[in-house]
Motif scaffolding. Structure first.
Motif, PDB file in Angstrom:
ATOM      1  N   GLY A 112       0.821  -1.202   0.000  1.00 38.81           N
ATOM      2  CA  GLY A 112       0.000   0.000   0.000  1.00 38.81           C
ATOM      3  C   GLY A 112       0.854   1.250   0.000  1.00 38.81           C
ATOM      4  N   ARG A 113       0.205   2.392   0.256  1.00 38.82           N
ATOM      5  CA  ARG A 113       0.904   3.677   0.231  1.00 38.82           C
ATOM      6  C   ARG A 113       1.572   4.031   1.552  1.00 38.82           C
ATOM      7  NH1 ARG A 113       1.991   5.336  -4.910  1.00 38.82           N
ATOM      8  NH2 ARG A 113       0.225   4.802  -6.254  1.00 38.82           N
ATOM      9  N   THR A 114       1.453   3.144   2.541  1.00 40.56           N
ATOM     10  CA  THR A 114       2.119   3.403   3.816  1.00 40.56           C
ATOM     11  C   THR A 114       3.629   3.245   3.636  1.00 40.56           C
ATOM     12  OG1 THR A 114       1.776   1.091   4.431  1.00 40.56           O
ATOM     13  CG2 THR A 114       0.181   2.694   5.257  1.00 40.56           C
ATOM     14  N   PRO A 115       4.431   3.978   4.407  1.00 45.60           N
ATOM     15  CA  PRO A 115       5.891   3.905   4.254  1.00 45.60           C
ATOM     16  C   PRO A 115       6.427   2.484   4.453  1.00 45.60           C
ATOM     17  CG  PRO A 115       5.260   5.730   5.680  1.00 45.60           C
ATOM     18  CD  PRO A 115       4.029   4.932   5.458  1.00 45.60           C
ATOM     19  N   ILE A 116       7.437   2.124   3.703  1.00 44.47           N
ATOM     20  CA  ILE A 116       8.069   0.808   3.828  1.00 44.47           C
ATOM     21  C   ILE A 116       9.350   0.968   4.645  1.00 44.47           C
ATOM     22  CG2 ILE A 116       9.144  -1.123   2.597  1.00 44.47           C
ATOM     23  CD1 ILE A 116       7.369  -0.379   0.172  1.00 44.47           C
ATOM     24  N   ALA A 117       9.372   0.339   5.821  1.00 44.17           N
ATOM     25  CA  ALA A 117      10.563   0.419   6.685  1.00 44.17           C
ATOM     26  C   ALA A 117      11.636  -0.516   6.156  1.00 44.17           C
ATOM     27  CB  ALA A 117      10.188   0.045   8.119  1.00 44.17           C
ATOM     28  N   LEU A 118      12.883  -0.047   6.134  1.00 40.80           N
ATOM     29  CA  LEU A 118      13.999  -0.881   5.680  1.00 40.80           C
ATOM     30  C   LEU A 118      14.335  -1.920   6.740  1.00 40.80           C
ATOM     31  CD1 LEU A 118      16.368   1.856   4.189  1.00 40.80           C
ATOM     32  CD2 LEU A 118      14.672   0.465   2.987  1.00 40.80           C
ATOM     33  N   GLU A 119      14.706  -3.111   6.332  1.00 42.83           N
ATOM     34  CA  GLU A 119      15.104  -4.139   7.289  1.00 42.83           C
ATOM     35  C   GLU A 119      16.457  -3.767   7.878  1.00 42.83           C
ATOM     36  OE1 GLU A 119      14.784  -8.898   7.591  1.00 42.83           O
ATOM     37  OE2 GLU A 119      16.054  -8.182   5.960  1.00 42.83           O
ATOM     38  N   ASP A 120      16.518  -3.719   9.203  1.00 43.37           N
ATOM     39  CA  ASP A 120      17.732  -3.302   9.924  1.00 43.37           C
ATOM     40  C   ASP A 120      18.211  -1.926   9.473  1.00 43.37           C
ATOM     41  OD1 ASP A 120      17.781  -5.763  11.250  1.00 43.37           O
ATOM     42  OD2 ASP A 120      18.888  -6.710   9.606  1.00 43.37           O
ATOM     43  N   GLY A 121      17.289  -1.112   8.959  1.00 40.47           N
ATOM     44  CA  GLY A 121      17.628   0.226   8.510  1.00 40.47           C
ATOM     45  C   GLY A 121      18.433   0.273   7.235  1.00 40.47           C
ATOM     46  N   LYS A 122      18.591  -0.872   6.555  1.00 38.78           N
ATOM     47  CA  LYS A 122      19.452  -0.927   5.359  1.00 38.78           C
ATOM     48  C   LYS A 122      18.767  -1.483   4.120  1.00 38.78           C
ATOM     49  CE  LYS A 122      23.394  -1.926   8.413  1.00 38.78           C
ATOM     50  NZ  LYS A 122      24.366  -2.981   8.793  1.00 38.78           N
ATOM     51  N   SER A 123      18.120  -2.649   4.242  1.00 38.75           N
ATOM     52  CA  SER A 123      17.643  -3.375   3.066  1.00 38.75           C
ATOM     53  C   SER A 123      16.177  -3.119   2.755  1.00 38.75           C
ATOM     54  CB  SER A 123      17.832  -4.886   3.275  1.00 38.75           C
ATOM     55  OG  SER A 123      19.153  -5.183   3.650  1.00 38.75           O
ATOM     56  N   ASP A 124      15.877  -2.870   1.485  1.00 39.92           N
ATOM     57  CA  ASP A 124      14.502  -2.736   1.027  1.00 39.92           C
ATOM     58  C   ASP A 124      13.880  -4.136   1.004  1.00 39.92           C
ATOM     59  OD1 ASP A 124      12.106  -2.420  -0.286  1.00 39.92           O
ATOM     60  OD2 ASP A 124      12.937  -1.353  -2.015  1.00 39.92           O
ATOM     61  N   PRO A 125      12.835  -4.382   1.795  1.00 39.69           N
ATOM     62  CA  PRO A 125      12.248  -5.723   1.851  1.00 39.69           C
ATOM     63  C   PRO A 125      11.614  -6.170   0.526  1.00 39.69           C
ATOM     64  CG  PRO A 125      10.877  -4.167   3.051  1.00 39.69           C
ATOM     65  CD  PRO A 125      12.141  -3.455   2.702  1.00 39.69           C
ATOM     66  N   TYR A 126      11.395  -5.211  -0.374  1.00 37.26           N
ATOM     67  CA  TYR A 126      10.782  -5.544  -1.668  1.00 37.26           C
ATOM     68  C   TYR A 126      11.766  -5.416  -2.833  1.00 37.26           C
ATOM     69  CZ  TYR A 126       6.454  -5.414   0.961  1.00 37.26           C
ATOM     70  OH  TYR A 126       5.462  -5.665   1.888  1.00 37.26           O
ATOM     71  N   ALA A 127      13.057  -5.429  -2.505  1.00 34.22           N
ATOM     72  CA  ALA A 127      14.088  -5.258  -3.540  1.00 34.22           C
ATOM     73  C   ALA A 127      13.990  -6.334  -4.626  1.00 34.22           C
ATOM     74  CB  ALA A 127      15.475  -5.275  -2.897  1.00 34.22           C
ATOM     75  N   LEU A 128      13.833  -7.591  -4.236  1.00 32.96           N
ATOM     76  CA  LEU A 128      13.801  -8.687  -5.212  1.00 32.96           C
ATOM     77  C   LEU A 128      12.618  -8.586  -6.174  1.00 32.96           C
ATOM     78  CD1 LEU A 128      15.097 -11.277  -6.272  1.00 32.96           C
ATOM     79  CD2 LEU A 128      13.793 -12.553  -4.547  1.00 32.96           C
ATOM     80  N   PRO A 129      11.375  -8.477  -5.692  1.00 33.26           N
ATOM     81  CA  PRO A 129      10.269  -8.340  -6.646  1.00 33.26           C
ATOM     82  C   PRO A 129      10.367  -7.083  -7.504  1.00 33.26           C
ATOM     83  CG  PRO A 129       9.488  -8.056  -4.377  1.00 33.26           C
ATOM     84  CD  PRO A 129      10.876  -8.585  -4.294  1.00 33.26           C
TER      85      PRO A 129
END
Length: 365
Positions: free
Chosen positions: A289-306
């Protein structure tokens, strides 16, 4: 049906098993305010939420607070169904006395461990530093002891529903105990068909609300089979903070499974969408959704692969409701809700004691 939760959904599931069609009557905001106190959600929001439950066939707004035979006849209903707790008018009258007398009333078991009163109490606790993890994550008894110290000078404050000393058998909440049977009852048990386009979304889905519902409806339209990944409580707390989630993982699973747009739930989904997840569930589209996406451990985009595979889509649900907004509504009307729930419990205790006396009289007779 204010603050629709899995307990409401479970009563509707049981009602559906008693017949062929379930019609749900929703009271107006005015009626609820008169008999119970201010509702948390508007009548429009409540109608939408109940329509989203998979066992509901039709919803009628403006149902009278006391169910009448005329209402049953108007909608061609054979009988009325309610849980095994008592609901009363502002004057203390059983709201189902007319249909009970006419033998057009059936009862289903109330879901132990959850109530709107309890959820409101949990939200009011957001004003206090009570969140814990690890061995104390679901420790209600210890929480109550801490609360009693914190509210020493504010008797009757916001430990509603969770206090083990609560005398009402319906408002006082025991700890919710999940079972595999309950999950099976809520699940439709259907696997995707060959060639189905599979959509995946993930999140907390805490205090399941109209914003979640609109989002899931839009996500479901992007494919044929919708899978929802639910993050664990510690993971949710890591990106939401405070004492979120309000509902624990087991409760959130049932709340999401009750939604008619959802086909499957991944319990304890990984925060990052991984290769293994995509392959295992044969996922075609990943949404957020349009809610902010928090980075995992402040570094990794959890949706980087898709995203790199061009299979990620952002969805605008068109609804501004969030879990935080619900909590804000409760906090801003804190005293009103506390008075509402204390009055409700007082009426329930009186009704329960009268019922017990009646049973003892019948035994003695």
């Amino acid at each position: 049906y204010d603050m629709v939760h899995f307990g409401h959904a479970n009563s509707l599931r049981q009602a559906k098993a008693l017949g062929d069609k379930v019609i749900v009557g929703i009271h107006t905001d005015e009626e609820i305010s008169k008999h119970k106190g201010p509702p948390v959600f508007t009548e429009e929001e409540r109608v939408k939420m109940v329509k989203g439950i998979k066992w509901v066939d039709e919803v009628v707004l403006g149902a009278p607070y006391v169910t009448t035979l005329e209402v049953l006849d108007k909608y061609n209903c054979d009988f009325c169904v309610h849980g095994d707790d008592i609901t009363m008018t502002a004057e203390g009258v059983d709201t189902y006395h007319l249909v009970k007398t006419a033998k057009r009333y059936k009862e289903v078991r109330r879901t132990a461990g959850v109530s709107t009163t309890d959820l409101v109490g949990r939200m009011l606790l957001l004003t206090r530093n009570h969140f814990r993890q690890g061995s104390a994550e679901y420790d209600i008894e210890r929480e109550v002891k801490i609360l009693k110290q914190q509210i020493k000078f504010h008797p009757g404050s916001s430990n509603m529903g969770q206090d083990s000393a609560a005398k009402s058998p319906w408002t006082g909440c025991s700890q919710f105990l999940p079972t595999t049977q309950k999950i099976i009852q809520f699940s439709d048990g259907k696997s995707p068909n060959p060639g189905d386009k599979i959509v995946y979304v993930a999140g907390a889905f805490d205090l399941f609300h109209v914003g979640h519902l609109d989002f899931l409806e839009k996500a479901s339209k992007l494919g044929d089979y919708l899978i929802v990944g639910l993050h664990t409580d510690p993971v949710v707390n890591s990106y939401k903070g405070s004492n979120y989630p309000i509902m624990n993982l087991h409760e959130r699973v049932l709340s999401v499974l009750a939604c008619k747009f959802v086909n499957e739930v991944v319990i304890g989904a990984p925060y990052c969408v991984t290769e293994e997840l995509l392959e295992h569930f044969k996922i075609d589209v990943v949404c957020h959704g349009r809610t902010p996406i928090a980075l995992e451990d402040g570094k990794s985009d959890p949706y980087a692969l898709p995203k790199t595979r061009a299979m990620f889509e952002l969805i605008d649900s068109g609804n501004e409701m969030t879990t935080e907004r619900i909590v804000e509504r409760i906090i801003s009307h804190r005293l009103e809700y506390e008075r509402r729930n204390q009055a409700k419990e007082k009426k329930e205790i009186e009704a329960f004691e009268a019922l017990q006396r009646q049973k003892q009289t019948q035994k003695a007779g």
